[in-house]
Design an enzyme around this catalytic site. Sequence first.
Site, short mmCIF file in Angstrom:
data_model
loop_
_atom_site.label_atom_id
_atom_site.label_comp_id
_atom_site.label_asym_id
_atom_site.label_seq_id
_atom_site.Cartn_x
_atom_site.Cartn_y
_atom_site.Cartn_z
CG HIS B 31 -1.80 -1.20 1.51
ND1 HIS B 31 -1.28 -2.47 1.69
CD2 HIS B 31 -3.03 -1.48 1.06
CE1 HIS B 31 -2.54 -3.26 1.67
NE2 HIS B 31 -3.64 -2.61 1.19
N GLY B 120 -3.98 -3.15 11.24
CA GLY B 120 -4.30 -3.66 9.84
C GLY B 120 -5.89 -3.72 10.05
CG HIS B 268 -5.90 1.54 -0.52
ND1 HIS B 268 -5.90 2.05 0.56
CD2 HIS B 268 -6.29 0.40 -0.48
CE1 HIS B 268 -5.95 1.30 1.53
NE2 HIS B 268 -6.37 0.16 0.99
NE ARG B 362 -23.95 -14.20 38.29
CZ ARG B 362 -24.85 -13.19 38.34
NH1 ARG B 362 -24.61 -11.80 38.19
NH2 ARG B 362 -26.12 -13.64 39.00
CD GLU B 416 -20.65 -4.92 24.48
OE1 GLU B 416 -20.77 -4.36 23.30
OE2 GLU B 416 -21.46 -4.87 25.14
CG HIS B 479 -29.02 -11.46 26.50
ND1 HIS B 479 -29.82 -11.11 25.29
CD2 HIS B 479 -28.58 -10.40 27.29
CE1 HIS B 479 -29.80 -9.51 25.32
NE2 HIS B 479 -29.28 -9.39 26.74
NE ARG B 526 -28.92 -14.58 36.09
CZ ARG B 526 -30.46 -14.45 36.07
NH1 ARG B 526 -31.02 -15.45 35.41
NH2 ARG B 526 -31.04 -13.65 37.02
#
Lengths: 665, 665
Positions: B31, B120, B268, B362, B416, B479, B526
């Site tokens: 590039h 990258g 590019h 947890r 996240e 979830h 949980r």
Amino acid sequence: MAVATQSLETQCINAIRFLAIDAVEKAKSGHPGLPMGAAPMAFVLWDQFMRFNPKNPQWFNRDRFVLSAGHGCMLQYALLHLTGYDSVKIEDIKNFRQWGATTPGHPENFETPGVEVTTGPLGQGICNGVGLAMAEAHLAARFNKPDCTLVDHYTYVILGDGCNMEGVSGEACSLAGHLGLGKLIALYDDNHISIDGSTDISFTEDVSKRFEAYGWHVLHVKDGNNDLDAIAKAIEAAKKVTDKPTMIKVTTTIGYGSPNMADTSGVHGAALGDAEIALTRESLGWEHAPFVIPDDVMARFRQAVEKGASAEAEWNQALATYRTKYAKEAALFERMLSGELPANWADALPTYAPGDKAIATRKTSEATLNALAPAVPELVGGSADLAKSNNTLMKISGDFQKGGYENRNLRFGVREHGMGAICNGIALHNSGLIPYCATFLVFADYMRAAIRLSALSEAGVLYVMTHDSIALGEDGPTHQPVETVASLRAIPNLYVIRPADGNETSGAYKVAIASRKTPTLMAFSRQNLPQLEGSSIDAVAKGAYVISDDAGADLILIGTGSEVSLCLDAAKKLRAEGKKVRVVSMPCWELFEAQDAAYKESVLPKAITKRLVVEAGIEMGWGKYYGADGDMISVSGFGASAPGGRIMQEFGYTVENVVARANAL
Amino acid sequence: MAVATQSLETQCINAIRFLAIDAVEKAKSGHPGLPMGAAPMAFVLWDQFMRFNPKNPQWFNRDRFVLSAGHGCMLQYALLHLTGYDSVKIEDIKNFRQWGATTPGHPENFETPGVEVTTGPLGQGICNGVGLAMAEAHLAARFNKPDCTLVDHYTYVILGDGCNMEGVSGEACSLAGHLGLGKLIALYDDNHISIDGSTDISFTEDVSKRFEAYGWHVLHVKDGNNDLDAIAKAIEAAKKVTDKPTMIKVTTTIGYGSPNMADTSGVHGAALGDAEIALTRESLGWEHAPFVIPDDVMARFRQAVEKGASAEAEWNQALATYRTKYAKEAALFERMLSGELPANWADALPTYAPGDKAIATRKTSEATLNALAPAVPELVGGSADLAKSNNTLMKISGDFQKGGYENRNLRFGVREHGMGAICNGIALHNSGLIPYCATFLVFADYMRAAIRLSALSEAGVLYVMTHDSIALGEDGPTHQPVETVASLRAIPNLYVIRPADGNETSGAYKVAIASRKTPTLMAFSRQNLPQLEGSSIDAVAKGAYVISDDAGADLILIGTGSEVSLCLDAAKKLRAEGKKVRVVSMPCWELFEAQDAAYKESVLPKAITKRLVVEAGIEMGWGKYYGADGDMISVSGFGASAPGGRIMQEFGYTVENVVARANAL
């Protein structure tokens, strides 16, 4: 406030709040805070603005509603119930979050008619909304006539602080601003509370200014708890701006009405408890028992049934007129709505003969897309700024841009995650549009949450992923998938297809286009691949097939994608040594697993235990195909930066090594 | 322009450009466009501002430089070579993108000393930069004294349009603005070209305004091609604003100097070709052969060697003084820099006995984190707005916030992906800090690209992932991880550990803390889990171990995490029926695979072919452990919304079913 002094509107809003409060309390699980705070905006929207027909949730020209803050699903279930959808009866609300109920813990389009898209993972819903609005803009540009409007609806989204923190929402909203999607109206529930407490601890940016920077029309309702008039005026103003999407920041109080828990994160995701609910009933003047809705409140909401029926009837008349005046367009439009594909569409798929030129499958993919473009006019899509590398431009069309929404090439920018979520929205517009999207295979990681939602929510998106192995060469390990194919095969309800040549590329698209409730991810090579003797378009649908065979073969070479030709070359050499060899091309595990036992046995007979798998990726999951006596040539770590040929050689993807490893069995 | 009239600065800039042009040409891959356009800003930055010691790339107090637009890596290799780093000789530049070279196709910290982070995949580098700046701010607040400054460096990032389109950069930059990271300075290479052409087709937002909305100090250099003075003044101005990060938009021309290809996407990502290179040499007045750097240019760059040595010497003096005045702090600081963990740190790990209370892992994770917080003072981290659900707050510390950078609890917001990338930056600050980050396991999908980069770039981040299966219950399939653990096991150089109870939780942290070049992802429940007879802290490091056994066992139950106790209960019942059963707890595949054959055989003897795996997830990859005669209780589709106990029952995770399936073998 005594109920006698309350307006019917306030009572309607409280009805939403208490359905949420009481359902969460009964389930001892759920999120009451958002419904309590967002009920006013939702009520104004559904009562005064939204066009929909509760008795026909799939009426095409309905306004789309997306609850991007999906944890607040009781808001949506309450609205569906109150306005008369058959999918959410009062029993369903009492069964909130229970086994088999239509009222799961987050909204799921595949469980609950009236729910447009599946939300919960934050930020996805607003992106789906962008996709829904793009679908509307596209169909309107293609089908509406100066004297006859068929496609004309708004997309409304309620999103929260969490959605606005997620980068994926920024990607799609930047694009929505660029595209000037005037019929997308987002209501931002600005309650300044997230799970960890006040947004002051991590989210103090100026969201309105950010949306202005994206090119959105931005409004602010300062008292979203009480000022229904301001909410209505803002939505009206939003509708008047036709060349920009609108974001209405509606400042609210999470858990509004709860004397001790409002405006705290405590009300976000847990039941209020009997004592606090009693206090909240008192504070909001709601004297009704749980799940009891007074008649006048119900009557007000249920006006939606008649309004909806007449809106649909009116539209049906427009369609009838359109059918008369524009028979050809109407036929296409109605075929698309029906979900039927065009007759004989698959005849357009390119076919290849063994003598034909070696071509990268990303280029046979391009040829296929361009062959399908006229044959399947519902196909729309594009790349995350890699159109020339992914080879995804449809040459018969221009770019979908402001002022050119009729075009079918989508330009997503470097926004993989937003792209996937937008395509979910286009697919779930349920107007027959078939969206595809593209990037380098390794960047499936960027959009994995959206791919998972395609699979979960039965959105038949096509993922066109190129540069599918270490053989891509110089770009190096950051760009080289090694575990990517395996990790995608892990996702339920997703076809992962790695075609070996041109015919298998056509075969992959044949599966993908037809598969409207299972998304398909196709992995294409950067490098040229020969057109193989024995390769088949139709066999791809079986997942694996015998591409070359010897009578009495006692060794099977199993390859996918670029490694099938390697297996065939190795087989030649093994045969020259007197071995009897079968070569199996296995483009898709999921499709193979769906075949009956007899077919599976015919391809991989139990009796042949000498099996060598050759795939330029990790070994994970292949064990069940090569078995206890078999082996695999796989990649065990990350790749390297060098010309692709050199890399394949260094990693053992050579005829010599395949022969040696086969002989070692 | 004739070379005679050129300033030395211009020649230096052209030296960078032509190293890039000629290396890409020689490799026929790479590039050139970005290095040609960004060379002026990079030169000004490295020449006038950056403090670093080429002969000691790891000198602690160096300024950090991140090329977020990693495809432009020849810019960075040119700078490293010219300023005298031993890692990039001219031969290495000639070997650009070749097998075994220190100059891979994108910058990799693990290949090339002087490269701080691996970039990258777009958007990651700027997030790493936020992490580097957070690390600096934290260490400065902890160690600097009014009379003695040990920690004092800037983090400079060059990012492009692609980085700014990616949502992940928005996440981290919003947080950086919130935190007021004054020593983070980003130079935005505004060349308005991306791979698909002009950014006009998809990216027309006002980036500067967006960064202002994030709370950044924003500047604009209008002529980034020529106005070196403006670049320098902008960086000076940026340094003066100490309470906000600065974004300098530097408007440039991609491929500057190429008469026919500048300002196009053609420059590019492809070599210019001989003819265009000749024209570019002419247009820029560069008369030197490929890879030849004139002495005066080299001499100017190589001033960095002496400057760097003296900067480091000065800092070493400061450290010596600090050592005298603040012996205790110096000891900690130097231990951290050395990468040594505190003596006996593992003694702090909580231990549990079978009689102890059932607790969700947890929560045992929370207990472990809090036990380690005082014992391992380099531990910093937090959650993506789920601190109370992921149980990740260290009680002995406050929140890392503007004015409180000495605190160790990080508040990432619902971001996240940015969180993971920030933690990579903190880890690769190489100052001994051990970052952890947390969310629900299923949302590993949101941050997968960052997790992959932890693994690839050897950043020993701890991923604390809770709510690890369908047993989480009511939140439903959006979830509920089913394929998530498998998909993470697919990533090379990542330990995925699913502990069964409190002891195994401690064992997981024992591995994770010690493992500084392999990140560790821990999956916690949980729901409450019993403390198991036979569970072991130390055995976790072996990946799998016999937790319960009968002499002469001919059946093995293999479980992970919450399913180990289920296996133990089923074993009891099977034993009551007279069966001889072994139960294996297998918290981590990768660690087990690293054991010697004898150990593996001792745990899973080949002779025992009746094996039943029980894991609340998909089957993928387990075949090699249960074998041809074995079986697995797995999840084959997505989960459901209902109380967790009910779901586990419906999906077959019951003692009865384990017993039945075991008996069926």
